[in-house]
Design a protein around this motif. Structure first.
Motif: not given
Length: 396
Positions: A179-202
């Motif tokens: 999983t991952y999280e993105v923060y801007i100015d220490l506020e969470k702006k996005e999060s989720g599963q790597l496999e869902d939000d990038w095309d790592f796998l078929p």
């Protein structure tokens, strides 16, 4: 219970690790960072400065892009390469676009330890690219790009970045549960599963190549009513001669030809007749192609993992220079990254904003005085022109 919780917290802090931290506090930063020499005629210079507005002129110094329409490449090796196997990876840095950036990158990259620092350029292999990218009105986003098996994968989500002139902190957390999280100015702006939000796998599922829609499958939800019929008086011409038109008195049939009244829209015209629609008793619904497990899909529990993180760098193109980077952090604890950001950016952001507002107000007053002086000058010129015109008129 309180004692156990305290011990657990202390235990977690004790075992967190900071792999890289840079505040650009002293001029020795140039010994820690290596400037690229790849196509030097296209590279811009770096400045060591706090910029035009800041909280503390010395403590807030960072490295700034110094020339317009240039590439920028600079990197630093970690004291010791590391792997994020089994632990969080936290990448954080501060960026200030004090030049009102119109088009350019503000992101950072993580590299393997064997990178060639003096040859750093846009095609240099990297592990992760993270940070803001702005170009015109259409592109104002946070890049989160992962390299997986030689391919650079862009996120499917759109994460908006800050586009003002103040300092902002960008934080990326990649976890061993993929999983991952993105923060801007220490506020969470996005999060989720790597496999869902990038095309790592078929995809896990694919359409069954052997499945076909039955030939008699009826997807028509509505059909023409077979009982409906067109009324006998339906057909009317679309245009009719104007009944109020009269042949002009001076019309000569021999010369002008046979007179015909102009045509007008027929108020009784009803258009093309179509039977009314009814529910289709044979309707089977929309046919959905059956899916099967994708034989090419193989789960990978290590999407998050990089085994040889050994360098960090800025590899950018900027049309309008002036971006300042500062307070770079790589570690395995978001709490530690947060503390670092609070002690640096958090301690300076209010003072920086106050100084910018003061400068903006001073600039506004200067502009108003210039506008006023220009208006007065224009008025004087108009008076002089009028006097000259009057004098010339008197001479005549």
């Amino acid at each position: 219970m309180k004692t156990a919780a305290l011990l657990l917290a202390l235990f977690g802090v004790a075992f967190s690790e900071v792999f890289f931290q840079e505040e650009f506090k002293d001029s020795a930063w140039e010994s820690r960072w290596v400037k690229s020499k790849h196509e030097p005629s296209k590279l811009g210079d770096w400045k060591w400065t706090a910029g035009k507005f800041y909280n503390d002129a010395e403590a807030d110094k960072g490295i700034q892009t110094g020339q317009d329409a240039r590439f920028y490449g600079i990197s630093a090796k970690l004291e010791k390469p590391f792997s994020n196997d089994g632990k969080d990876l936290v990448l954080q840095f501060q960026v200030k676009h004090e030049q009102k950036i119109d088009c350019g990158g503000g992101y950072v990259k993580l590299f393997p330890s064997n990178m060639d620092q003096e040859d750093l350029h846009g095609d240099s292999p990297y592990y992760i690219m993270f940070g803001p990218d702005i170009c015109g009105y259409s592109t104002k986003k946070v890049h989160v790009i992962f390299n997986y098996k030689g391919n650079n994968l862009l996120t499917k989500k759109t994460i908006a970045c800050k586009d003002d002139e103040l300092s902002h902190v960008y934080t990326l957390v990649v976890k061993p549960d993929n999983t991952y999280e993105v923060y801007i100015d220490l506020e969470k702006k996005e999060s989720g599963q790597l496999e869902d939000d990038w095309d790592f796998l078929p995809p896990k599922k694919i359409k069954d190549p052997n499945a076909k829609k039955p030939e008699d499958w009826d997807e028509r939800e509505k059909i023409d009513d077979p009982e409906d019929s067109k009324p006998a008086d339906w057909d009317k011409p679309q245009h009719i001669p104007d009944p109020d038109a009269k042949k002009p008195e001076d019309w000569d049939d021999d010369i002008d030809g046979e007179w015909e009244p102009p045509m007008i829209d027929n108020p009784e015209y009803q258009g093309e007749w179509k039977p009314k629609k009814i529910d289709n008793p044979e309707y089977d619904g929309k046919w959905i192609h059956p899916e099967i497990d994708n034989p090419e899909y193989n789960a990978d529990p290590n999407l998050y993992k990089y085994s040889d993180i050994g360098a960090i760098g800025f590899d950018l193109w900027q049309v309008k220079s002036g971006t300042i980077f500062d307070n770079v952090f790589i570690g395995d604890s978001f709490d530690e990254a947060k503390k670092f950001a609070e002690s640096t950016w958090g301690a300076s952001k209010d003072g920086e904003k106050a100084m910018k507002e003061k400068l903006d107000e001073e600039e506004k007053k200067k502009q108003e005085e210039l506008d006023k002086a220009r208006a007065a000058e224009d008025e004087d010129n108009e008076v002089e022109d009028e006097e000259e015109t009057f004098d010339h008129g008197g001479e005549l």
